[in-house]
Design an enzyme around this catalytic site. Structure first.
Site, PDB file in Angstrom:
ATOM      1  N   MET A  18       0.826  -1.194   0.000  1.00  0.00           N
ATOM      2  CA  MET A  18       0.000   0.000   0.000  1.00  0.00           C
ATOM      3  C   MET A  18       0.870   1.257   0.000  1.00  0.00           C
ATOM      4  O   MET A  18       1.838   1.355   0.749  1.00  0.00           O
ATOM      5  CB  MET A  18      -0.917   0.009   1.216  1.00  0.00           C
ATOM      6  CG  MET A  18      -1.930  -1.122   1.236  1.00  0.00           C
ATOM      7  SD  MET A  18      -3.102  -1.039  -0.136  1.00  0.00           S
ATOM      8  CE  MET A  18      -4.030   0.435   0.311  1.00  0.00           C
ATOM      9  N   GLN A  69      -4.067  -7.335  -6.853  1.00  0.00           N
ATOM     10  CA  GLN A  69      -4.410  -7.906  -5.559  1.00  0.00           C
ATOM     11  C   GLN A  69      -5.701  -7.285  -5.056  1.00  0.00           C
ATOM     12  O   GLN A  69      -5.845  -6.065  -5.004  1.00  0.00           O
ATOM     13  CB  GLN A  69      -3.316  -7.691  -4.520  1.00  0.00           C
ATOM     14  CG  GLN A  69      -3.649  -8.474  -3.239  1.00  0.00           C
ATOM     15  CD  GLN A  69      -2.699  -8.249  -2.096  1.00  0.00           C
ATOM     16  OE1 GLN A  69      -2.612  -7.155  -1.557  1.00  0.00           O
ATOM     17  NE2 GLN A  69      -1.985  -9.302  -1.704  1.00  0.00           N
ATOM     18  N   CYS A  99      -2.921  -9.143   5.280  1.00  0.00           N
ATOM     19  CA  CYS A  99      -2.787  -7.816   5.876  1.00  0.00           C
ATOM     20  C   CYS A  99      -3.373  -7.805   7.285  1.00  0.00           C
ATOM     21  O   CYS A  99      -4.517  -8.226   7.490  1.00  0.00           O
ATOM     22  CB  CYS A  99      -3.492  -6.780   5.012  1.00  0.00           C
ATOM     23  SG  CYS A  99      -3.335  -5.091   5.643  1.00  0.00           S
ATOM     24  N   GLY A 211       9.047 -12.522   2.969  1.00  0.00           N
ATOM     25  CA  GLY A 211       9.424 -12.052   4.300  1.00  0.00           C
ATOM     26  C   GLY A 211      10.920 -12.072   4.545  1.00  0.00           C
ATOM     27  O   GLY A 211      11.531 -13.132   4.527  1.00  0.00           O
ATOM     28  N   GLY A 212      11.514 -10.897   4.750  1.00  0.00           N
ATOM     29  CA  GLY A 212      12.896 -10.801   5.198  1.00  0.00           C
ATOM     30  C   GLY A 212      13.965 -11.030   4.158  1.00  0.00           C
ATOM     31  O   GLY A 212      15.153 -11.068   4.493  1.00  0.00           O
ATOM     32  N   ARG A 233       9.610  -4.368   0.743  1.00  0.00           N
ATOM     33  CA  ARG A 233      10.205  -3.077   1.072  1.00  0.00           C
ATOM     34  C   ARG A 233      11.693  -2.968   0.751  1.00  0.00           C
ATOM     35  O   ARG A 233      12.183  -1.893   0.432  1.00  0.00           O
ATOM     36  CB  ARG A 233       9.918  -2.737   2.537  1.00  0.00           C
ATOM     37  CG  ARG A 233       8.514  -2.170   2.702  1.00  0.00           C
ATOM     38  CD  ARG A 233       8.036  -2.103   4.113  1.00  0.00           C
ATOM     39  NE  ARG A 233       6.729  -1.454   4.154  1.00  0.00           N
ATOM     40  CZ  ARG A 233       5.586  -2.035   3.797  1.00  0.00           C
ATOM     41  NH1 ARG A 233       5.598  -3.291   3.394  1.00  0.00           N
ATOM     42  NH2 ARG A 233       4.443  -1.373   3.846  1.00  0.00           N
TER      43      ARG A 233
END
EC number: 1.3.1.91
Length: 336
Positions: A18, A69, A99, A211-212, A233
């Site tokens: 988002m 999505q 989420c 993740g990560g 990210r």
């Protein structure tokens, strides 16, 4: 060595985020990797059905392969939105079951759906009946006090019974009470082992781990255990390493794109968007991390941050910013 990973595969996916993975961001990502699978920001079914579809569904044809999505839990609404996704040309529609924010929980969207596997299965069934493009699910390894692996396997099996074959698994449990969405990105610890076990126990399913993950070697190593990876990210804040994705993850023999050339192409894109009434800051903000770690990157970022949102800002600002990392002749380097 012959390629072993099809260029159309989800070996490397860029996550739905988002306020980050909008169509402009995805265009930049596509300049860095031709083969990465791109995902839109989550869009709720209500926004698609009742809102500005041009705003929520528009994308650039160069983005393919690209997935929409959706957030929602009403099977009929999700089916309707899936039809629209296919009509607009998306390559996949993905249901958000991961989420953790309070706002989406209260509307039965996101990670809370892991407690309602039968509902998710009905959603997937109706979505699949409405379209011919793939329908996939993104979810967590669990929520709250859900028993770690047993709960994960039960959720996946129930949803798979409705015909879903691709599961994007964020390898961290979501705590729906007491933690913010930001905290849910770091707490509790990642459990890659549970995702690996899921792939071992359900080899016929396509399992993507999320993740990560922070670099190409890390991502490539994951292919020893699962079918693909999804990065969020880290790719946004330090996108330069995406220039090596096609070689590392898809065995492409083409030369990695040069960052200065990518920058120049994106400046051209910014100019096109300006002529369509889009403000420079809306498009150019995605460039802030492009030269992360390079000499002059901090000054480059500061200059952009200070100038791209000013009234009347145009692409001259982008060329001026580039001087901090390249020198005084960026336009000549870009062939202007």
């Amino acid at each position: 060595m012959e390629p072993t990973t099809p260029y159309s595969s989800r070996a490397f996916c860029l996550a739905p985020m988002m306020e980050y993975s909008d169509r402009h961001c995805r265009y930049l990502w596509r300049l860095l990797s031709r083969h990465a699978w791109l995902y839109s920001e989550m869009v709720t079914t209500g926004a698609v059905i009742h809102g500005d579809r041009q705003r929520f569904l528009q994308f650039n044809p160069q983005e393919h392969p690209v997935a929409l999505q959706l957030g929602g839990s009403d099977p009929k609404a999700l089916a309707q939105c899936s039809e629209l996704a296919q009509e607009w040309g998306y390559d996949e529609v993905n249901l958000n079951c991961g989420c953790p924010s309070d706002r989406v929980q209260n509307n039965m969207i996101g990670a809370v759906l892991m407690r309602h596997a039968d509902t998710v299965a009905e959603c997937i069934s109706q979505m699949r009946s409405a379209v011919s493009i793939p329908v996939t699910v993104k979810h967590r390894i669990g929520v709250d006090d859900m028993e770690d692996y047993a709960g994960l396997l039960a959720f996946v099996d129930t949803v798979a019974s409705a015909g879903c074959t691709t599961f994007i698994v964020h390898a961290r449990k979501a705590w729906l009470q007491g933690l913010s969405p930001k905290q849910n990105r770091e707490i509790p610890p990642l459990r890659y082992d549970l995702v690996y076990q899921l792939k071992q126990d359900r080899p016929a399913l396509e399992i993507i781990i999320n993740g990560g993950l922070t670099g190409l070697s890390d991502c490539a190593d994951q292919l020893n255990h699962v079918d693909g990876v999804m990065v969020g990210r880290e790719a946004y804040h330090n996108p330069a390493w995406l220039a090596g994705v096609d070689q590392a993850m898809y065995h492409s023999k083409k030369t990695k794109p040069d960052l200065i050339n990518v920058y120049g192409q994106y400046v051209d894109y910014c100019q096109q968007q300006l002529t369509q009434g889009v403000r420079l800051g809306t498009v150019a903000k995605h460039l802030l991390g492009l030269f992360h770690g390079q000499r002059g990157a901090r000054l480059f970022r500061r200059y952009l941050s200070d100038h791209i949102h000013k009234p009347g800002a145009d692409t001259d600002v982008l060329w001026q910013a580039l001087e901090f990392v390249q020198g005084p002749t960026p336009r000549q380097a870009h062939g202007q």
